[in-house]
Motif scaffolding. Sequence first.
Motif, PDB file in Angstrom:
ATOM      1  N   GLU A   8       0.871  -1.248  -0.113  1.00  0.00           N
ATOM      2  CA  GLU A   8       0.049   0.018   0.045  1.00  0.00           C
ATOM      3  C   GLU A   8       0.939   1.397   0.069  1.00  0.00           C
ATOM      4  O   GLU A   8       1.122   1.901   1.042  1.00  0.00           O
ATOM      5  N   ASP A  12      -4.802  -6.592  -5.539  1.00  0.00           N
ATOM      6  CA  ASP A  12      -5.439  -5.342  -5.174  1.00  0.00           C
ATOM      7  C   ASP A  12      -5.862  -4.660  -6.370  1.00  0.00           C
ATOM      8  O   ASP A  12      -5.156  -4.642  -7.144  1.00  0.00           O
ATOM      9  N   ASP A  66       0.888   4.261  -1.258  1.00  0.00           N
ATOM     10  CA  ASP A  66       0.275   5.649  -0.932  1.00  0.00           C
ATOM     11  C   ASP A  66       0.260   5.608   0.756  1.00  0.00           C
ATOM     12  O   ASP A  66       0.691   6.676   1.043  1.00  0.00           O
ATOM     13  N   ARG A  67      -0.293   4.676   1.213  1.00  0.00           N
ATOM     14  CA  ARG A  67      -0.457   4.878   2.703  1.00  0.00           C
ATOM     15  C   ARG A  67       1.159   5.233   3.397  1.00  0.00           C
ATOM     16  O   ARG A  67       1.243   5.933   4.390  1.00  0.00           O
ATOM     17  N   ALA A 104      -6.412  -1.859  -6.906  1.00  0.00           N
ATOM     18  CA  ALA A 104      -5.797  -0.387  -6.919  1.00  0.00           C
ATOM     19  C   ALA A 104      -4.256  -0.742  -7.940  1.00  0.00           C
ATOM     20  O   ALA A 104      -3.675   0.234  -8.239  1.00  0.00           O
ATOM     21  N   GLY A 105      -3.925  -1.990  -8.023  1.00  0.00           N
ATOM     22  CA  GLY A 105      -2.891  -2.128  -9.028  1.00  0.00           C
ATOM     23  C   GLY A 105      -2.749  -3.369 -10.058  1.00  0.00           C
ATOM     24  O   GLY A 105      -3.793  -3.821 -10.197  1.00  0.00           O
ATOM     25  N   TYR A 140       0.606   0.669  -9.503  1.00  0.00           N
ATOM     26  CA  TYR A 140      -0.053   1.151  -8.447  1.00  0.00           C
ATOM     27  C   TYR A 140      -0.826   2.349  -8.457  1.00  0.00           C
ATOM     28  O   TYR A 140      -0.145   3.593  -8.535  1.00  0.00           O
ATOM     29  N   LYS A 141      -2.092   2.536  -8.449  1.00  0.00           N
ATOM     30  CA  LYS A 141      -2.893   3.804  -8.561  1.00  0.00           C
ATOM     31  C   LYS A 141      -2.414   4.621  -9.514  1.00  0.00           C
ATOM     32  O   LYS A 141      -2.191   5.841  -9.539  1.00  0.00           O
ATOM     33  N   GLY A 142      -2.309   3.785 -10.529  1.00  0.00           N
ATOM     34  CA  GLY A 142      -1.921   4.660 -12.092  1.00  0.00           C
ATOM     35  C   GLY A 142      -0.520   4.995 -12.190  1.00  0.00           C
ATOM     36  O   GLY A 142      -0.075   5.664 -13.392  1.00  0.00           O
ATOM     37  N   ASN A 143       0.482   4.624 -11.414  1.00  0.00           N
ATOM     38  CA  ASN A 143       1.823   5.022 -11.500  1.00  0.00           C
ATOM     39  C   ASN A 143       2.599   3.530 -11.587  1.00  0.00           C
ATOM     40  O   ASN A 143       2.515   2.580 -10.771  1.00  0.00           O
TER      41      ASN A 143
END
Length: 387
Positions: free
Chosen positions: A140, A290, A142-143, A292-293, A167-170
């Motif tokens: 995670e 996940d 970003d966190r 998000a990834g 991960y989250k667009g990156n």
Amino acid sequence: MTIPYGRQSIDDSDVNAVSEILRSDWLTQGPTVTAFERALADYCGAGYAVSVVNATAALHIAALALGLEPGNRLWTSPNTFLASANCGRYCGADVDFVDIDPRTYCMSADRLEEKLIAARKVNALPTVVVTVAFAGQSAEADRIYDLSRKYGFAIIDDASHALGAVYKGNRVGSGHFADITVLSFHPVKILTTGEGGMALTNDAKLFQRLAHFRNHGMTRDAEALEEKDASPWYYEQHGLGFNYRLTDIQAALGLSQFKKLEGFLARRRELAERYDKLLAGNKIVRPWQDPAGLSAYHLYPIKVPDPSIRKAVFIGLRQAGIGVQVHYIPVCNQPYYRDLGARPDAFPEAQAYYNSAISLPMFPGLTNPEQDRVVQVLLDLVSREMH
């Protein structure tokens, strides 16, 4: 093994690329190394790249570049290869661990936050946290990045498994959630240079420090020299560094492999999807992804339904010619780290994962019939051992 757990994918274009360098003027670090670094930096979205002899060396110089030293602390995941922790010990720092998320098997942001709150109370915060993109999936990020800003630690993302992950667009390696990202080019990784690694960063000063530690601590840069009226042969050593340089021979293989990277990733993701379908409907625990990834699927780790059958299933697969592996024995379990004070029972999720885990074969050259055989043998063994 008839079917290994991982294997490099080498074709004539790779052989020809290496042969060209062998016939050229450059064998050691030269223009092909620079081209390989630029290609990987651009692909990941990073400003700078420093290639080295392996990912362990990349972790070492990353820790040094961030100023890790005796009296400091480095925290990492227990579910990783030894190098993610050892890089802290190379710098004389104390090493501790943060338990894993039971879904991703990466460092848990929740457990990290709890540990940081407790550490702040006793003035024992880490200088560096090494996250690990286990099996090709990001933690995670970003966190954990937000926690780094709050508690003042730097982040090394050990993405040895994760070239091409998102991960989250990156893209992993973009530096969006890490100070330095480390890649591996070992033969079973996403692409190979035989042996090799790379450190990516967006910070110009960190880049200079990484390059400094890679090459004996020396420089020929006219602007950096203390002797301003230097002769053309002149160089200076400004600190203690290492000979961690990649060669043009290895970089030529890396550049050739890089041209096939998207194909390698597509096939790994296709194989993961096939495993998911073939293993559906039974008690084997498949790796969770996940949403998000997007994983690079360096590994496909399953968990058997009962830890008591893991050894028999593992041996049975090996006897059938299927080269399964276990990733990883938690680093905190190692005698070296136990002698330094690590307590394996402090990381229950890492222990629970380890006690049931088996990594199934995962590499682009794995054929569908071979994968079908892996699954059939696995299911037969699990069924037999459970009854």
